[in-house]
Scaffold this motif. Structure first.
Motif, PDB file in Angstrom:
ATOM      1  N   ILE A  24       9.439 -11.744 -22.246  1.00 42.89           N
ATOM      2  CA  ILE A  24       8.038 -11.733 -22.855  1.00 42.89           C
ATOM      3  C   ILE A  24       7.878 -10.288 -23.211  1.00 42.89           C
ATOM      4  O   ILE A  24       7.808  -9.211 -22.652  1.00 42.89           O
ATOM      5  CB  ILE A  24       6.913 -12.050 -21.739  1.00 42.89           C
ATOM      6  N   LEU A  25       7.338 -10.211 -24.554  1.00 46.76           N
ATOM      7  CA  LEU A  25       7.082  -8.780 -25.468  1.00 46.76           C
ATOM      8  C   LEU A  25       5.734  -8.805 -25.825  1.00 46.76           C
ATOM      9  O   LEU A  25       5.404  -9.896 -26.478  1.00 46.76           O
ATOM     10  CB  LEU A  25       8.188  -8.711 -26.243  1.00 46.76           C
ATOM     11  N   ILE A  26       5.066  -7.742 -25.572  1.00 42.80           N
ATOM     12  CA  ILE A  26       3.801  -7.636 -26.295  1.00 42.80           C
ATOM     13  C   ILE A  26       4.127  -6.813 -27.617  1.00 42.80           C
ATOM     14  O   ILE A  26       4.471  -5.627 -27.427  1.00 42.80           O
ATOM     15  CB  ILE A  26       2.720  -6.926 -25.305  1.00 42.80           C
ATOM     16  N   ASP A  63      -2.998  -2.421 -21.213  1.00 40.24           N
ATOM     17  CA  ASP A  63      -2.561  -2.039 -19.843  1.00 40.24           C
ATOM     18  C   ASP A  63      -1.325  -2.076 -19.387  1.00 40.24           C
ATOM     19  O   ASP A  63      -0.531  -2.965 -19.120  1.00 40.24           O
ATOM     20  CB  ASP A  63      -3.302  -2.951 -18.742  1.00 40.24           C
ATOM     21  N   PHE A  64      -0.608  -0.766 -19.848  1.00 40.09           N
ATOM     22  CA  PHE A  64       0.999  -0.550 -19.429  1.00 40.09           C
ATOM     23  C   PHE A  64       1.146  -0.947 -17.956  1.00 40.09           C
ATOM     24  O   PHE A  64       2.380  -1.654 -17.742  1.00 40.09           O
ATOM     25  CB  PHE A  64       1.228   0.867 -19.752  1.00 40.09           C
ATOM     26  N   LYS A  65       0.497  -0.456 -16.926  1.00 41.89           N
ATOM     27  CA  LYS A  65       0.989  -0.485 -15.581  1.00 41.89           C
ATOM     28  C   LYS A  65       0.963  -2.093 -15.329  1.00 41.89           C
ATOM     29  O   LYS A  65       1.647  -2.689 -14.723  1.00 41.89           O
ATOM     30  CB  LYS A  65      -0.109   0.069 -14.678  1.00 41.89           C
ATOM     31  N   LYS A  66      -0.203  -2.979 -15.744  1.00 40.11           N
ATOM     32  CA  LYS A  66      -0.110  -4.337 -15.457  1.00 40.11           C
ATOM     33  C   LYS A  66       1.050  -4.867 -16.025  1.00 40.11           C
ATOM     34  O   LYS A  66       1.528  -5.950 -15.456  1.00 40.11           O
ATOM     35  CB  LYS A  66      -1.385  -4.978 -15.868  1.00 40.11           C
ATOM     36  N   ALA A  67       1.475  -4.667 -17.438  1.00 42.62           N
ATOM     37  CA  ALA A  67       2.350  -5.130 -17.855  1.00 42.62           C
ATOM     38  C   ALA A  67       3.770  -5.022 -17.185  1.00 42.62           C
ATOM     39  O   ALA A  67       4.519  -5.659 -16.937  1.00 42.62           O
ATOM     40  CB  ALA A  67       2.517  -4.826 -19.448  1.00 42.62           C
ATOM     41  N   ILE A  68       3.986  -3.619 -16.664  1.00 46.71           N
ATOM     42  CA  ILE A  68       5.121  -3.232 -16.277  1.00 46.71           C
ATOM     43  C   ILE A  68       5.317  -4.105 -15.037  1.00 46.71           C
ATOM     44  O   ILE A  68       6.319  -4.590 -14.530  1.00 46.71           O
ATOM     45  CB  ILE A  68       5.313  -1.680 -15.964  1.00 46.71           C
ATOM     46  N   ASP A  69       4.055  -4.097 -14.054  1.00 46.75           N
ATOM     47  CA  ASP A  69       4.171  -4.920 -12.919  1.00 46.75           C
ATOM     48  C   ASP A  69       4.530  -6.295 -12.890  1.00 46.75           C
ATOM     49  O   ASP A  69       5.064  -6.953 -12.015  1.00 46.75           O
ATOM     50  CB  ASP A  69       2.989  -4.673 -12.127  1.00 46.75           C
ATOM     51  N   GLU A  70       4.149  -7.086 -14.082  1.00 42.79           N
ATOM     52  CA  GLU A  70       4.472  -8.298 -14.224  1.00 42.79           C
ATOM     53  C   GLU A  70       5.683  -8.530 -14.931  1.00 42.79           C
ATOM     54  O   GLU A  70       6.008  -9.791 -15.546  1.00 42.79           O
ATOM     55  CB  GLU A  70       3.581  -8.816 -15.029  1.00 42.79           C
ATOM     56  N   ASN A  71       6.541  -7.522 -15.158  1.00 41.08           N
ATOM     57  CA  ASN A  71       7.821  -7.652 -15.812  1.00 41.08           C
ATOM     58  C   ASN A  71       7.784  -8.275 -17.149  1.00 41.08           C
ATOM     59  O   ASN A  71       8.634  -8.802 -17.898  1.00 41.08           O
ATOM     60  CB  ASN A  71       8.660  -8.601 -15.037  1.00 41.08           C
ATOM     61  N   LEU A 125       3.560   4.841 -15.516  1.00 43.31           N
ATOM     62  CA  LEU A 125       4.826   4.780 -14.740  1.00 43.31           C
ATOM     63  C   LEU A 125       4.527   5.490 -13.463  1.00 43.31           C
ATOM     64  O   LEU A 125       5.431   5.333 -12.432  1.00 43.31           O
ATOM     65  CB  LEU A 125       6.130   5.546 -15.712  1.00 43.31           C
ATOM     66  N   ARG A 126       3.641   6.521 -13.384  1.00 38.61           N
ATOM     67  CA  ARG A 126       3.527   7.458 -12.140  1.00 38.61           C
ATOM     68  C   ARG A 126       2.699   6.436 -11.263  1.00 38.61           C
ATOM     69  O   ARG A 126       2.872   6.828 -10.005  1.00 38.61           O
ATOM     70  CB  ARG A 126       2.485   8.499 -12.414  1.00 38.61           C
ATOM     71  N   LYS A 127       2.250   5.531 -11.548  1.00 41.63           N
ATOM     72  CA  LYS A 127       1.348   4.548 -10.490  1.00 41.63           C
ATOM     73  C   LYS A 127       2.391   3.207 -10.393  1.00 41.63           C
ATOM     74  O   LYS A 127       1.671   2.329  -9.655  1.00 41.63           O
ATOM     75  CB  LYS A 127       0.372   3.842 -11.437  1.00 41.63           C
ATOM     76  N   THR A 128       3.440   3.229 -10.502  1.00 39.32           N
ATOM     77  CA  THR A 128       4.228   2.020 -10.317  1.00 39.32           C
ATOM     78  C   THR A 128       5.788   2.496 -10.056  1.00 39.32           C
ATOM     79  O   THR A 128       6.112   3.286 -10.241  1.00 39.32           O
ATOM     80  CB  THR A 128       4.366   0.943 -11.367  1.00 39.32           C
TER      81      THR A 128
END
Length: 171
Positions: A2-4, A10-18, A36-39
Motif C-alpha cells: 500500500i503506497l500513499i 502523518d508519516f509515523k502512523k503510515a510507518i507504524d501501519e506498514n 522515524l525518531r518516534k518509531t
C-alpha cells in the motif's frame, strides 16, 4: 503493498501501519526523519520525481542530494522511485523530454540498488512505453481503473502546495 502516492499527513502512523510513503520534497524528508525518531519501524519510501507535471515531486538538481540523504538514514528503505507523465496523450515531444528526465534520475541510483521503478500518465500508450524503453518499469493504471464509475466515487482535497512556474513550464 500500500503506497500513499501524494502528500503524507502523518508519516509515523503510515510507518507504524506498514504503509509505504512518498517523499516528494526536502520538507517531506525532514518530516520523515522526525517521525522515524518516534518509531522503531523502518520506513518504506518511494521518491517522487517531478519530470514536468509541476505538481509534486523533486526536481533536479535537488534529487541527487535527497537520494544520498535517504540512503544515509538507517531506518529508510528506498522501495521505489516514480513519476507522473503529463500530456502523454497529446504532446509526444514533451513526453519524450519527461521520459529522458526520469531515466536520468534512475541512473543516479547507486549500483546494486533496485527499487520499484513506476510511472503513471493519463493517456500513455503501449506504443509509447515500448518506443521510449519503459518496458522494464511498472505502469500505474490510476484513473483508467475507475472510468465509468464516477458516480460511485467522490474525491475531496485541500490545497497542499502553491507553485510559481517559469514561462514555458507546464502544469
Amino acid at each position: 503493498l500500500i503506497l500513499i502516492v501524494g502528500v503524507v499527513s502523518d508519516f509515523k502512523k503510515a510507518i507504524d501501519e506498514n504503509i509505504s510513503v512518498c517523499v516528494q520534497s526536502r520538507e517531506d524528508f525532514f518530516r520523515l526523519k522526525r517521525a522515524l525518531r518516534k518509531t522503531k519501524k523502518v520506513a518504506k519510501v518511494h521518491l517522487k520525481i517531478n519530470t514536468g507535471m509541476n505538481r509534486l515531486g523533486v526536481k533536479k538538481p535537488e534529487v541527487y542530494d535527497l537520494i544520498i540523504d535517504l540512503f544515509r538514514e538507517k531506518k529508510v528503505v528506498l522501495e521505489g522511485v516514480f513519476t507522473h507523465f503529463c500530456t502523454a496523450d497529446c504532446d509526444e515531444q514533451f513526453l519524450k523530454r519527461q521520459v529522458e528526465e526520469f531515466k536520468s534520475v534512475i541512473k543516479l541510483l547507486p549500483s546494486g540498488v533496485s527499487p520499484i521503478i513506476h510511472f503513471g500518465g493519463g493517456g500513455i500508450s503501449r506504443g509509447q512505453i515500448k518506443r521510449f524503453g519503459l518496458e522494464n518499469y511498472v505502469l500505474r493504471s490510476g484513473i483508467k481503473l475507475i472510468n465509468g464509475l464516477s458516480c460511485a466515487l467522490k474525491i475531496e482535497s485541500k490545497v497542499i502546495k502553491i507553485l510559481e512556474l517559469k514561462e514555458g513550464e507546464r502544469l
